[in-house]
Design a protein around this motif. Structure first.
Motif, PDB file in Angstrom:
ATOM      1  N   PHE B  62       0.814  -1.208   0.000  1.00  0.00           N
ATOM      2  CA  PHE B  62       0.000   0.000   0.000  1.00  0.00           C
ATOM      3  C   PHE B  62       0.853   1.267   0.000  1.00  0.00           C
ATOM      4  CE2 PHE B  62      -3.504  -2.844   1.154  1.00  0.00           C
ATOM      5  CZ  PHE B  62      -4.439  -2.387   0.230  1.00  0.00           C
ATOM      6  N   LEU B  63       1.981   1.239   0.704  1.00  0.00           N
ATOM      7  CA  LEU B  63       2.848   2.418   0.699  1.00  0.00           C
ATOM      8  C   LEU B  63       3.367   2.705  -0.705  1.00  0.00           C
ATOM      9  CD1 LEU B  63       4.907   1.976   3.988  1.00  0.00           C
ATOM     10  CD2 LEU B  63       3.073   3.629   3.509  1.00  0.00           C
ATOM     11  N   VAL B  64       3.889   1.653  -1.350  1.00  0.00           N
ATOM     12  CA  VAL B  64       4.516   1.873  -2.653  1.00  0.00           C
ATOM     13  C   VAL B  64       3.470   2.217  -3.708  1.00  0.00           C
ATOM     14  CG1 VAL B  64       5.883   0.801  -4.467  1.00  0.00           C
ATOM     15  CG2 VAL B  64       6.472   0.420  -2.092  1.00  0.00           C
ATOM     16  N   GLN B  65       2.389   1.429  -3.740  1.00  0.00           N
ATOM     17  CA  GLN B  65       1.369   1.715  -4.756  1.00  0.00           C
ATOM     18  C   GLN B  65       0.720   3.069  -4.466  1.00  0.00           C
ATOM     19  OE1 GLN B  65       1.684  -0.176  -7.104  1.00  0.00           O
ATOM     20  NE2 GLN B  65       1.309  -2.345  -6.769  1.00  0.00           N
ATOM     21  N   GLY B  66       0.594   3.382  -3.182  1.00  0.00           N
ATOM     22  CA  GLY B  66       0.031   4.684  -2.825  1.00  0.00           C
ATOM     23  C   GLY B  66       0.911   5.810  -3.337  1.00  0.00           C
ATOM     24  N   ALA B  67       2.211   5.668  -3.138  1.00  0.00           N
ATOM     25  CA  ALA B  67       3.128   6.703  -3.607  1.00  0.00           C
ATOM     26  C   ALA B  67       3.055   6.830  -5.123  1.00  0.00           C
ATOM     27  CB  ALA B  67       4.557   6.369  -3.171  1.00  0.00           C
ATOM     28  N   LEU B  68       2.981   5.685  -5.785  1.00  0.00           N
ATOM     29  CA  LEU B  68       2.924   5.687  -7.242  1.00  0.00           C
ATOM     30  C   LEU B  68       1.653   6.395  -7.722  1.00  0.00           C
ATOM     31  CD1 LEU B  68       4.377   4.481  -9.752  1.00  0.00           C
ATOM     32  CD2 LEU B  68       2.860   2.526  -9.560  1.00  0.00           C
ATOM     33  N   LEU B  69       0.548   6.008  -7.094  1.00  0.00           N
ATOM     34  CA  LEU B  69      -0.734   6.573  -7.495  1.00  0.00           C
ATOM     35  C   LEU B  69      -0.768   8.068  -7.185  1.00  0.00           C
ATOM     36  CD1 LEU B  69      -3.091   5.205  -8.771  1.00  0.00           C
ATOM     37  CD2 LEU B  69      -4.184   5.032  -6.535  1.00  0.00           C
ATOM     38  N   ALA B  70      -0.249   8.425  -6.005  1.00  0.00           N
ATOM     39  CA  ALA B  70      -0.233   9.835  -5.623  1.00  0.00           C
ATOM     40  C   ALA B  70       0.580  10.629  -6.628  1.00  0.00           C
ATOM     41  CB  ALA B  70       0.350   9.978  -4.220  1.00  0.00           C
ATOM     42  N   ALA B  71       1.748  10.093  -7.003  1.00  0.00           N
ATOM     43  CA  ALA B  71       2.594  10.801  -7.959  1.00  0.00           C
ATOM     44  C   ALA B  71       1.832  11.016  -9.267  1.00  0.00           C
ATOM     45  CB  ALA B  71       3.874  10.010  -8.203  1.00  0.00           C
ATOM     46  N   ILE B  72       1.143   9.944  -9.708  1.00  0.00           N
ATOM     47  CA  ILE B  72       0.431  10.063 -10.988  1.00  0.00           C
ATOM     48  C   ILE B  72      -0.664  11.124 -10.881  1.00  0.00           C
ATOM     49  CG2 ILE B  72      -1.047   8.837 -12.630  1.00  0.00           C
ATOM     50  CD1 ILE B  72       0.466   6.270 -11.790  1.00  0.00           C
TER      51      ILE B  72
END
Lengths: 106, 354, 211, 685
Positions: B62-72
């Motif tokens: 969740f941290l990594v995918q969250g960061a990825l999604l947030a960046a996008i």
């Protein structure tokens, strides 16, 4: 083929000297083999293998350094060559170690 | 354009979330091979190792995918006039150190219990209850060296007992796996491996050969039946008896005639029929001495279902005897061309071998 | 790998370029390729030697025979010595070519090829003897590993002999002998030849002499 | 321009002269044409492997499926793996290496153009060889075994290799696989390995030696770095599998007993050797995609790659560690406890460099100006899916957990997230990103996004539930499962997902075929990119660069177009547009004569000879077997000699701007070497 590099090459005489040394080392190896057959039981088991492996390592390095003139090449080529040698040595030592266990316990 | 874009991304992730929810919901089903349903101390130890790592993975996910999604979402090109170009950042040494160090620490934390479990679960404890397992294409043979019992397909063990299986294979690699009781272990031709089994409760535990072992790998299944010590002792007594030959003229007796004449004895061993001394026989097929006492046959594939009736069992047996290769392709038991009458007689006989 | 990089980080890739596009490392493409290939050959022979070491000490049951019982150390010593000396003739051939002495190049190339042939014939003889005495590829894994390892090495020697003889043929056919550029070919074949020799140096000790 | 002057040379054949049409493809040594052939061939095999996967999924959609027989299923899962690994992902990556390496390095070709062509043809004939098992191979049941109805499996599908791509001994031995199908797999893999080994040497030398002025190693694009690392992995792992396959072939054909347990052979040795190769192979498959993603993310975020040296170093570390973890494929096998613990630890360490890459990628897009074009979507999809694959990977490093998970669909899920969600998404990202370079046209963005959406959905539907299935006890390589296991419903979901992926691939094919002919004409620098391949016209001219570029920095092209203001934000230089036009113009119209390597017939002959040799080995006991071996070897030797006999370039009056290039099989001899201008130039140095 750069002429500048060739200048450093040893003379044929040097090659012959090296070959003589290689021949003598081979003689030692064979002598060690027969010595082991004769007196091997009196010495710890590792003595002869270690001695033989050292001799062959010296021969190996001499051929590589002089006959393959790696000593006179750019250091890069030595690294290229040793990657394979070191990788093979370490991988197969590990493999022998884990498989050796199979022999012991299996 | 970008607005629609982001909605799509959202939808995708929503779907992913939904999928995982469904995943959780369906776990109530009966899953006899479920590796997350430990029924003994060894499987519990493994289970106890799996879940913490799983939850750490979920958090990282969740941290990594969250960061990825947030960046996008935050930094997507809004395609407006005058939007500034990004700052040209080439890297950051501190960050590199941080995101090298944190995973290293997490992994080190995971490594400690892992290594201790590896060593704790490795060897059979001394004095364990011993069984021998031999893998054959495509069935498991079990024997009990201390009790002089040889059986197949169904392994019977006492509960709350450390069972040590000494395993080898007669042909190719096999892999013995009872998910409720322990992880799996290879059966290697020409060498021996060990697997520990320990069941808390009496019950029937399902298993499956896990290493590809040729044509009918899928049909190489296994059952472990755990019995209370007293039941187990009874079972041992029963198995050690040599069955009485059936009275002449009965259907069972006719079955025995078929058994002896149709060629079954060429491969199968049956105490009191073709087994003067157990040691001399080369095993190519299951020992059928107490066939009727086993809940499953044909590589533990038949009869199917959790609690088959006697009719279902006999129907399955009939189909197996009629054409084994159609059930287990490549089977070493051929289609003997038995007539329906012969099959009925054989079933009567085999089902009498309690 | 970072070591290889190091060289290049400190010197610009175009330092040695005066015109056109040449080797960024200053080593000829073919020569560099050869060294990488030889480096990879370690893994080929490493696998084969490991196979042999794994199987040589195993017990294959009563009455089994092992390659070590068949070794004829004096014989193998001589053929090892022959191969070792062929490395000398090889390097002399190359040195002669660098000097521009075409005659000597020709002689030494032929000598190297001949010594290689002697070695291969010796191996052929050894194999025949072993098979006659009952040690076959099919005997047991130790025998299989022995034959595969030494055979694979033997094939390398044969390939080397073919290369040497074709170089020798060119030096005989071409009016002015080998061109300076063919010197690179001599050098490359030489590298290959010495490599085959050093592998034998290891095999001789590890397979034959260590008991 | 390439000057091709007919000339009398003592070779077997007249030199090929075609520059267009069929023969130009057969004889080409142009890295771009070879790349295109690699690409289309690989994609063809991708379709085949995909159809195989769909057949498998139809069979498994419900319990006790009857769509396929056991023999067909076992064959299909074997060839699905072989196809996807060796005939799709590796050659597709090779297509990218071939096309892009010289362009990214500023070179006119690879170091050994003809060896490059040889690699391709050997690969193609290797693939054909494996699939010819459909028609020629046999797959009888093991001795004493019986098939339904007593007959052999009649359909061709029943005769393809069926021992699993891992060919585990002793099942792959003659006793348990008596037909010839395993020989097709073993020798086919051997042939493909030779092709890859040749390309590995070629790529390494190209990267070390063919860099343009100023292109230091740490100025090379990450894609080039990953190519270099992959080439090293190939160079050092292929020999191991080559020997293992030799041993297997010797066992099957010549009676050696390496893996025959009843003669003292060691089946576990096969596993060790196979995975000593097999694990580096995993990184061979994934690193090219990582390289492409590292190119795409910065371009579409308009920021430099975050932590370039860290990403490069992490790639190297992954490769290095990748050699030391092979036994984690064997945790439930017969290896000692200490080794299990040690390999569990080494496996965990792989997560560290992998994490470094992921974090750096996220940091790259963070703060950027993200344009969600199709290549970017695929790259982002790559990161998202690869994270899942990486995390499930850590769970199998927990050795006792792996005892439960190994050989179940949990593993299938893990490596499909890595190889499909990872490698394949990366490859599609690259296909869209470089489409304008290849064709000079733009793909259809809308269809591209539909492709991505369907594929992302399909991937998660297919491989997500497999985690669950595996943990619930679904074992791999089983052609049926019983309804009692409760595995049916999720298998249906998985099968539906597989068809969604298939649909998405169909969308891609429509897009590709249509856009290649009818797509908008691509601008010179459609993505506002950073690397050298965008400084030349699209499609790439035959000679690549009209003017050999000089680089002064990483992402040199970007720095020529953009300055940084006080805040560090990129500011487009006023002269940037003009500069791009000027560069493209200059590169499209060389002022000097450029000599290119001449086409040759010999590579295809060598490849064909290799295939004949393999057939000969399988059938060496038949009367025509030995002749086939002889013909194969003769074709190989004659093409090598012939190739040595024809000069790489035609002879020119004056050497103006020779191709930095020499092309020889290491150790082969070249009688006409003095006629090659390049060599003369080399001597002058």
């Amino acid at each position: 083929m750069s002429q500048a590099v060739e200048v450093h090459h040893p003379k044929p005489k040097d090659y012959i000297r090296i070959a003589v040394v290689l021949g003598i080392l081979t003689g030692f190896e064979i002598a060690l083999f027969y010595l082991e057959s004769a007196v091997g039981d009196d010495l710890p088991g590792w003595v002869f293998p270690v001695a033989l492996l050292s001799l062959s390592a010296i021969k190996f390095l001499m051929v590589v350094a002089y006959f393959m003139h790696l000593r006179y090449e750019k250091p890069m080529l030595s690294r290229v060559f040793s990657i394979g040698a070191v990788l093979a040595l370490s991988l197969f030592l590990i493999l022998l170690a884990i498989s050796g266990q199979i022999v012991v316990f299996g | 354009m970008s607005g629609r874009q982001s909605k799509r991304v959202w939808r995708r992730y929503a779907l992913l979330g939904l999928t995982s929810l469904l995943l959780a919901a369906c776990s109530e089903q009966t899953l006899p091979l479920n590796s997350l349903d430990p029924k003994g101390p060894i499987a519990e130890r493994i289970d106890g190792l799996f879940w913490p790592v799983f939850w750490i993975a979920v958090i990282v996910f969740f941290l990594v995918q969250g960061a990825l999604l947030a960046a996008i979402l935050i930094f997507r090109d809004r395609n407006v006039e005058g939007q500034k170009e990004p700052k040209q950042i080439h890297g950051n040494a501190v960050l590199e150190v941080v995101w090298t160090a944190i995973p290293t620490l997490i992994l080190a934390g995971i490594a400690v219990p892992t290594i201790s479990a590896v060593f704790d679960l490795a060897d059979c404890p001394t004095g364990a209850f011993e069984v021998d397992i031999v893998g054959h294409q495509w069935w498991f043979e079990y024997s009990y060296p201390d009790y002089d019992i040889t059986t197949a397909n169904v392994l019977v063990i006492p509960t709350e007992t450390e069972v040590c299986a000494n395993m080898t294979s007669d042909d190719v690699l096999h892999n013995f796996w009872i998910p409720n009781l322990n992880g799996k272990r290879y059966l290697v031709p020409g060498s021996n491996t060990e697997l520990r089994l320990n069941a808390d409760e009496p019950g029937e535990y399902w298993g499956q050969c896990a290493e590809f072992c040729g044509l009918s790998h899928a049909k190489m299944r296994a059952r472990v039946i755990a019995l209370d010590q007293s039941d187990f002792d009874l079972w041992v007594e029963e198995q050690q008896e040599v069955p009485e030959p059936p009275a002449e003229g009965t259907p069972e007796w006719e079955g025995l005639q078929v058994f002896q004449q149709a060629g079954c004895t060429g491969c199968h061993v049956l105490a009191g029929v073709n087994e003067p001394s157990r040691q001399d026989v080369t095993v190519v097929a299951p020992n059928l001495t107490h066939f009727a006492s086993r809940s499953v046959f044909a590589g533990a594939t038949l009869p199917s279902g959790f609690d088959p009736t006697q009719e279902e069992r006999e129907a399955a047996l009939a189909s197996w005897l009629a054409d084994p290769p159609s059930i287990k392709p490549g089977s070493f038991m051929p289609d003997l061309g038995l007539t329906a009458d012969q099959i009925d007689a054989l079933i009567a006989y085999l089902e009498s071998l309690e | 790998m970072s070591d290889i990089v190091h060289d290049d980080l400190t010197e610009s890739a175009d330092d040695h370029d005066s015109h056109g596009h040449h080797e960024s490392t200053g080593v000829d493409n073919r020569k560099l390729g050869m060294w990488f290939f030889l480096s990879s050959e370690f893994l080929f022979f490493g696998t084969l030697i490991t196979n042999y070491l794994l199987f040589k000490g195993r017990d294959f049951g009563p009455g089994s025979i092992y390659p070590v019982e068949f070794y004829d150390i004096p014989f193998t010593s001589i053929s090892s010595f022959v191969l070792l000396m062929s490395s000398l003739t090889m390097v002399l051939a190359h040195a002669a070519l660098v000097r521009g002495d075409q005659n000597q190049t020709r002689t030494w190339l032929a000598a190297t090829g001949m010594l290689g042939l002697v070695f291969v014939s010796g191996q052929f003889f050894e194999f025949t003897e072993f098979v006659n005495e009952g040690l076959k590829l099919t005997t047991n894994p130790a025998a299989s590993a022995f034959f595969l390892l030494t055979g694979f090495h033997g094939i390398h020697v044969v390939v080397g002999v073919v290369l040497l003889l074709s170089l020798w043929g060119k030096s005989v056919r071409q009016p002015g002998g080998l061109s300076p550029e063919q010197g690179l070919s001599v050098e490359l074949v030489g590298l290959y030849w010495h490599f085959v020799d050093i592998i034998w140096i290891v095999i001789f000790v590890v397979v034959y002499l260590i008991q | 321009m390439a000057t091709i002057a007919p000339q009398k040379i003592a070779t077997v054949f007249r030199r090929p002269e075609a520059t267009t049409g069929f023969w130009s493809w057969i004889t080409t040594v142009d890295h771009k044409k070879i790349a295109v052939m690699y690409g289309y061939t690989a994609f063809g095999f991708f379709i085949v492997g995909g159809i195989e996967a769909l057949l498998l999924r139809i069979q498994l959609a419900g319990p006790d499926g009857t769509f396929l027989t056991a023999a067909q299923y076992n064959g299909l899962f074997t060839t699905h793996a072989v196809t996807m690994i060796f005939l799709f992902v590796m050659p597709m990556a090779s297509a990218f290496f071939n096309y892009l390496l010289p362009l990214m390095l500023g070179a006119r070709d690879v170091a050994f153009p003809r060896m490059n062509a040889v690699s391709y043809w050997i690969f193609l004939f290797g693939g054909i060889f494996i699939y010819s098992s459909l028609f020629f191979a046999t797959n009888p049941a093991p001795l004493g075994g019986n098939l339904p109805g007593g007959a052999l499996d009649a359909s061709p599908l029943g005769s393809i290799p069926n021992g699993g791509w891992f060919l585990y001994a002793p099942n792959s031995g003659t006793q348990f696989s008596p037909g010839t199908s395993i020989d097709y797999a073993a020798l086919g893999l051997q042939i493909l390995g030779i092709a890859s080994l040749i390309s590995a040497v070629n790529f390494i030398v190209t990267i070390f030696n063919m860099r343009t002025k100023g292109m230091r190693l740490l100025r090379m694009p990450v894609f080039v770095w990953m190519t270099l690392i992959v080439a090293f992995l190939l160079l050092f792992s292929l020999p191991i599998i080559a020997i293992a396959l030799f041993m297997l072939t010797a066992d099957r054909q010549f009676g050696s007993v390496f893996f025959v347990a009843s003669s003292g052979g060691d089946p576990i040795l096969w596993q060790n050797l196979f995975w000593l190769f097999g694990h580096p192979e995993v990184y061979i498959l994934i690193l090219p995609a990582m390289g492409m993603v590292s190119e795409v993310l910065p371009v579409f975020s308009r920021k430099p790659l975050f932590g370039y040296p860290a990403i490069v170093f992490a790639g190297g570390a992954i490769a290095f560690l990748g050699f030391g973890v092979w036994a984690h494929h064997m945790f439930s096998s017969d290896i000692p406890t200490v080794a299990q613990a040690a390999f569990g630890l080494s496996t965990m360490t792989i997560a560290i460099p992998t994490g470094i890459k992921i974090f750096n990628w996220i940091a790259t897009i963070w703060g950027g100006r993200i344009r969600l074009k199709t290549p970017m979507l695929f790259s982002l999809g790559f990161v998202a899916l690869f994270v899942i694959g990486g995390l499930s990977g850590v769970t199998h490093a927990i050795v006792p957990s792996d005892w439960q998970q190994t050989d179940t669909y949990y593993i299938v899920a893990h490596f499909h997230y890595v190889l499909f969600g990872g490698a394949v998404f990366g490859l599609f990202s690259g296909l869209y990103y470089w489409f304008p370079k290849l064709t000079g046209r733009m793909y259809n963005e809308r269809l591209g996004q539909v492709h991505f959406g369907l594929m992302f959905l399909g991937t998660n539907l297919t491989f997500g539930p497999m985690h669950w299935l595996g943990l619930q006890g679904m074992v791999r390589r089983t052609w049926v499962y019983s309804a009692d296991t409760g595995l049916g419903p999720w298998n249906m979901v998985v099968s539906i997902g597989a068809f969604i992926i298939a649909l998405s691939i169909f969308v891609f094919m429509v897009n590709w075929t249509w856009s290649k002919r009818k797509g908008e004409i691509a601008p010179n620098d459609p993505w506002d990119a950073r690397t050298l391949e965008w400084t030349i016209p699209s499609p790439t001219p035959e000679y690549n660069f009209g003017v050999e570029p000089t680089v002064t920095a990483l992402d040199d092209f970007w720095h020529q177009k953009y300055d940084e203001d006080d805040e560090g934000r990129a500011v487009r230089r006023p002269e940037a547009d003009e500069l791009v036009d000027r560069l493209i113009e200059a590169n499209g119209n060389p002022t000097t004569e450029i000599h290119l390597p001449a086409p040759s017939y010999f590579p295809i002959i060598a490849g064909f000879g290799m295939m004949l040799l393999a057939y000969g080995i399988i059938y060496h006991t038949r009367p025509w077997g030995i002749p086939l071996i002889v013909v194969g070897i003769l074709m190989l030797i004659s093409s090598l000699l012939g190739w040595g006999g024809e000069p790489l370039e035609e002879v020119h009056e004056e050497h103006l701007d020779g191709q930095g290039d020499s092309d020889h099989d290491p150790g082969s001899l070249d009688p006409n070497q003095e006629s090659t201008p390049r060599e003369l130039a080399g001597v002058e140095d």
